[in-house]
Scaffold this motif. Structure first.
Motif, mmCIF file in Angstrom:
data_model
loop_
_atom_site.group_PDB
_atom_site.id
_atom_site.type_symbol
_atom_site.label_atom_id
_atom_site.label_comp_id
_atom_site.label_asym_id
_atom_site.label_seq_id
_atom_site.Cartn_x
_atom_site.Cartn_y
_atom_site.Cartn_z
ATOM 1 N N ARG A 115 4.228 0.397 0.892
ATOM 2 C CA ARG A 115 5.197 -0.482 2.265
ATOM 3 C C ARG A 115 4.702 -1.812 1.726
ATOM 4 O O ARG A 115 3.622 -2.405 1.657
ATOM 5 C CB ARG A 115 3.932 -0.068 3.443
ATOM 6 C CG ARG A 115 4.562 1.212 4.565
ATOM 7 C CD ARG A 115 5.550 0.638 5.474
ATOM 8 N NE ARG A 115 5.126 0.262 6.460
ATOM 9 C CZ ARG A 115 4.666 -1.274 6.237
ATOM 10 N NH1 ARG A 115 5.565 -1.698 5.977
ATOM 11 N NH2 ARG A 115 3.866 -2.073 6.948
ATOM 12 N N GLU B 271 9.782 -0.586 3.369
ATOM 13 C CA GLU B 271 9.327 0.307 2.983
ATOM 14 C C GLU B 271 9.983 0.856 1.188
ATOM 15 O O GLU B 271 11.529 0.707 1.507
ATOM 16 C CB GLU B 271 9.178 1.478 3.620
ATOM 17 C CG GLU B 271 8.808 2.737 2.835
ATOM 18 C CD GLU B 271 8.201 3.854 3.686
ATOM 19 O OE1 GLU B 271 8.666 4.009 4.893
ATOM 20 O OE2 GLU B 271 8.649 5.312 3.050
ATOM 21 N N ARG C 130 0.704 -1.108 0.232
ATOM 22 C CA ARG C 130 -0.101 -0.120 -0.083
ATOM 23 C C ARG C 130 1.559 1.286 0.267
ATOM 24 O O ARG C 130 1.849 1.749 0.280
ATOM 25 C CB ARG C 130 -0.764 -0.085 1.393
ATOM 26 C CG ARG C 130 -0.101 -0.202 2.241
ATOM 27 C CD ARG C 130 -1.438 0.390 3.458
ATOM 28 N NE ARG C 130 -0.647 0.605 5.200
ATOM 29 C CZ ARG C 130 0.050 -0.533 5.177
ATOM 30 N NH1 ARG C 130 0.053 -2.028 4.838
ATOM 31 N NH2 ARG C 130 0.798 -0.803 6.811
ATOM 32 N N TRP C 131 0.452 1.942 -0.677
ATOM 33 C CA TRP C 131 0.850 3.551 -0.820
ATOM 34 C C TRP C 131 1.175 4.175 0.572
ATOM 35 O O TRP C 131 -0.822 4.169 1.375
ATOM 36 C CB TRP C 131 0.350 4.815 -2.095
ATOM 37 C CG TRP C 131 0.643 4.347 -3.310
ATOM 38 C CD1 TRP C 131 0.692 2.942 -3.951
ATOM 39 C CD2 TRP C 131 1.701 4.027 -4.057
ATOM 40 N NE1 TRP C 131 0.629 2.611 -5.234
ATOM 41 C CE2 TRP C 131 1.885 3.450 -5.355
ATOM 42 C CE3 TRP C 131 2.669 5.244 -4.195
ATOM 43 C CZ2 TRP C 131 2.684 3.629 -6.176
ATOM 44 C CZ3 TRP C 131 3.364 5.738 -5.335
ATOM 45 C CH2 TRP C 131 3.222 4.732 -6.259
ATOM 46 N N GLU C 132 2.077 4.719 1.826
ATOM 47 C CA GLU C 132 1.755 5.180 2.557
ATOM 48 C C GLU C 132 2.580 6.554 2.553
ATOM 49 O O GLU C 132 4.277 6.432 2.711
ATOM 50 C CB GLU C 132 2.399 4.210 2.995
ATOM 51 C CG GLU C 132 1.291 4.880 5.137
ATOM 52 C CD GLU C 132 2.014 3.852 5.984
ATOM 53 O OE1 GLU C 132 1.129 3.035 5.806
ATOM 54 O OE2 GLU C 132 2.804 3.982 6.960
ATOM 55 N N ASP C 133 2.822 7.519 2.706
ATOM 56 C CA ASP C 133 3.045 9.106 2.427
ATOM 57 C C ASP C 133 4.243 9.578 1.707
ATOM 58 O O ASP C 133 5.322 9.166 1.927
ATOM 59 C CB ASP C 133 3.727 8.496 4.702
ATOM 60 C CG ASP C 133 5.108 10.131 4.412
ATOM 61 O OD1 ASP C 133 4.389 11.285 4.063
ATOM 62 O OD2 ASP C 133 5.961 10.008 5.456
#
Ligand code: ZN
Length: 308
Positions: free
Chosen positions: A112, A122, A105-108
């Motif tokens: 990740r 990451e 998943r995309w995170e900041d």
């Protein structure tokens, strides 16, 4: 005197075969050394890295077969951050991981995901011009490959306790409130604290220590500097492939400072790194027993039967 970022990161696996498959076939790293834990030679020590086994791209695992999963907590590294070249590479990895049924998943701004034992990773687009450290893999275009470590994130209940030590002992530059950078003449890496969720538990899928990279010439001086700053550094230990000192920083994370050389080609040629069990001379007498007891592992670069 400055450290050239991360030398290697060492973690624990309970499943060497699954670990080898994930890090070589899925992530595309090269197995550059298959050896034993020098503090417990009954356990494997597997090293994955770029094509040349360079400091800066070297993730290692101790195997304790069947070890229960651990959980990262206060005083432990909880995430490994890798560099990739472009946002197209992040798109490539999003679909590659999903095809492997790995939740990503995309995170900041980063991507990740966890390894099969829960170790957090990451991927982030590189913002520095350090040389990319890349391994060759038939299914991963070179422009999308992992390029080495960007940094690690660690849990700490009171990161301020470490601030002075990180400056005085290891020369990390503070960058904001909980982010530090170790940057030397050739490379750099970040070290970032997150608020600890509570106590952790060592085990499969957790990081054991993070090693920072020193030149050969400055290693003894680093030990003196750490001790002067109040660190309890071990004597210099000859790890055959590099020399090391170990100490805990005030937040409890186990640090190592390792020398950039002599490197993994001291006992096998570059073209054949990792293909057979390598034992430093002191452990050579144990070879017959170890070859019987260690988990049998395939050579990830052996030509597949269908290709012949
Ligand atoms: Zn180490």
């Amino acid at each position: 005197m400055t450290l050239n970022g991360i030398h290697h990161i060492s973690a624990v696996t309970g499943d060497a075969r699954g670990n080898l498959d994930f890090y070589t076939r899925v992530l595309g790293l090269r197995l550059v050394k298959k050896t034993v834990n020098q503090d417990d030679p009954t356990a494997y020590h597997l090293f994955y890295a770029d094509e040349h086994g360079s400091p800066g791209a070297d993730l290692t695992f101790f195997e304790y077969p069947g070890a229960p999963r651990g959980r990262a907590g206060d005083g432990m590294v909880h995430r490994i951050v890798w560099r990739v070249g472009t946002s197209d590479a992040l798109e490539f990895w999003t679909s590659r991981l999903r095809n492997e049924r790995i939740e990503a998943r995309w995170e900041d701004g980063g991507l990740r995901f966890d390894d099969p034992e829960g170790l957090a990773h990451e991927l982030r687009v590189s913002t520095v011009d350090d040389a990319p450290l890349v391994a060759v893999h038939s299914a991963i275009p070179i422009e999308f490959a992992l390029q080495g470590f960007d940094g690690v994130r660690a849990y700490a209940s009171d990161p301020d306790r470490s601030r002075r030590f990180l400056d005085e002992a290891v020369g990390f530059r503070a960058d904001g409130t909980a982010r530090f950078e170790a940057r030397g003449a050739t490379r750099g890496a970040t070290y970032t604290y997150d608020r600890a969720p509570g106590m952790g538990r060592a085990g499969a899928g957790t990081v054991h220590h993070v090693a920072w990279s020193s030149t050969m010439d400055e290693h003894d001086a680093w030990r003196e500097r750490v001790i002067r700053a109040g660190g309890h550094a071990t004597p210099v230990i000859d790890r055959f492939y590099f020399r090391s000192i170990y100490f805990r920083e005030p937040s409890g994370i186990l640090f190592e400072i390792a020398t950039a050389g002599p490197g993994f080609t001291v006992d096998e040629p570059l073209a054949h790194l990792g293909e057979s069990l390598s034992l430093p001379p002191t452990f050579e007498p144990l070879r017959p027993e170890l070859e019987r007891t260690l988990t049998p592992l395939p050579n990830p670069r052996a030509p597949s039967p269908s290709a012949r």
